[in-house]
Design a protein around this motif. Structure first.
Motif, PDB file in Angstrom:
ATOM      1  N   THR A   1       0.842  -1.194   0.000  1.00 13.84           N
ATOM      2  CA  THR A   1       0.000   0.000   0.000  1.00 13.84           C
ATOM      3  C   THR A   1       0.877   1.244   0.000  1.00 13.84           C
ATOM      4  OG1 THR A   1      -1.716  -1.146   1.240  1.00 13.84           O
ATOM      5  CG2 THR A   1      -1.767   1.240   1.354  1.00 13.84           C
TER       6      THR A   1
ATOM      7  N   THR B   1      -4.692   6.756  -1.814  1.00 17.26           N
ATOM      8  CA  THR B   1      -4.113   5.505  -1.316  1.00 17.26           C
ATOM      9  C   THR B   1      -4.162   4.489  -2.445  1.00 17.26           C
ATOM     10  OG1 THR B   1      -4.975   5.990   0.879  1.00 17.26           O
ATOM     11  CG2 THR B   1      -4.269   3.737   0.496  1.00 17.26           C
TER      12      THR B   1
ATOM     13  N   LYS C   1       0.656   5.692   0.244  1.00 23.95           N
ATOM     14  CA  LYS C   1      -0.186   6.864   0.459  1.00 23.95           C
ATOM     15  C   LYS C   1       0.502   8.057  -0.186  1.00 23.95           C
ATOM     16  CE  LYS C   1      -2.291   5.026   4.541  1.00 23.95           C
ATOM     17  NZ  LYS C   1      -2.265   4.910   5.975  1.00 23.95           N
TER      18      LYS C   1
END
Ligand code: ATP
Length: 136
Positions: free
Chosen positions: A52, A59, A54
């Motif tokens: 993941t 995101t 950001k």
């Protein structure tokens, strides 16, 4: 002092992603790890899992199939066997791959069990990531 991280995701199938991001969370073999700019350099192996990032209010999620993460103060390089963005995961293809692997495991003749099990692991993770993170 770095205030951004360049995230590069590379596989034998090609360059999957490159961008400047604020934070990265990866699935290391030893557990989840988080990276912010100016992190101390380290190298870790990755398991089949989710990565993941950001970037401001954005995101992003990727399926990552094994490999390595090389972390530096302003750059994270992911070298994986395969990887794709959550939105690019073809759920039907992943389910077909699982079916094929399950059929292989059911056969009585010699089967490469580790290979079939790894295919199932990839499939389960792809479906999970797609179901949680694909924008529909
Ligand atoms: P398959 O048997 O369907 O090829 P696999 O798990 O053996 O699945 P990989 O070896 O992980 O496939 O990946 C081969 C290439 O195909 C990579 O570029 C990967 O991103 C892509 N790929 C595989 N499965 C999917 C999927 N379900 N959705 C999108 N791309 C996929």
């Amino acid at each position: 002092m770095a205030d951004k991280l360049t995230l590069d995701i590379v596989t034998p199938y090609g360059h999957v992603f490159t961008d400047e991001v604020d934070e990265i969370i990866g699935s290391g073999s030893e557990g989840e790890f988080g990276v912010l700019p100016d992190h101390v350099p380290f190298l870790t192996t990755l398991k089949v899992g989710i990565l993941t990032y950001k970037k401001g209010s954005e995101t992003g999620h990727f399926f990552v199939n094994w490999g390595y993460a090389e972390v530096g103060p302003d750059k994270v390089t992911i070298l994986a066997d395969s990887a794709e963005r959550s939105a690019d995961i073809d759920v039907e293809r992943a389910k077909e791959a699982m079916k094929r692997a399950e059929e292989r495991l059911k056969k009585e003749e010699e089967v490469d069990e580790a290979r079939a099990t790894a295919a199932i692991e990839r499939s389960v993770m792809r479906v999970q990531i797609a179901e949680r993170h694909q924008v529909r």
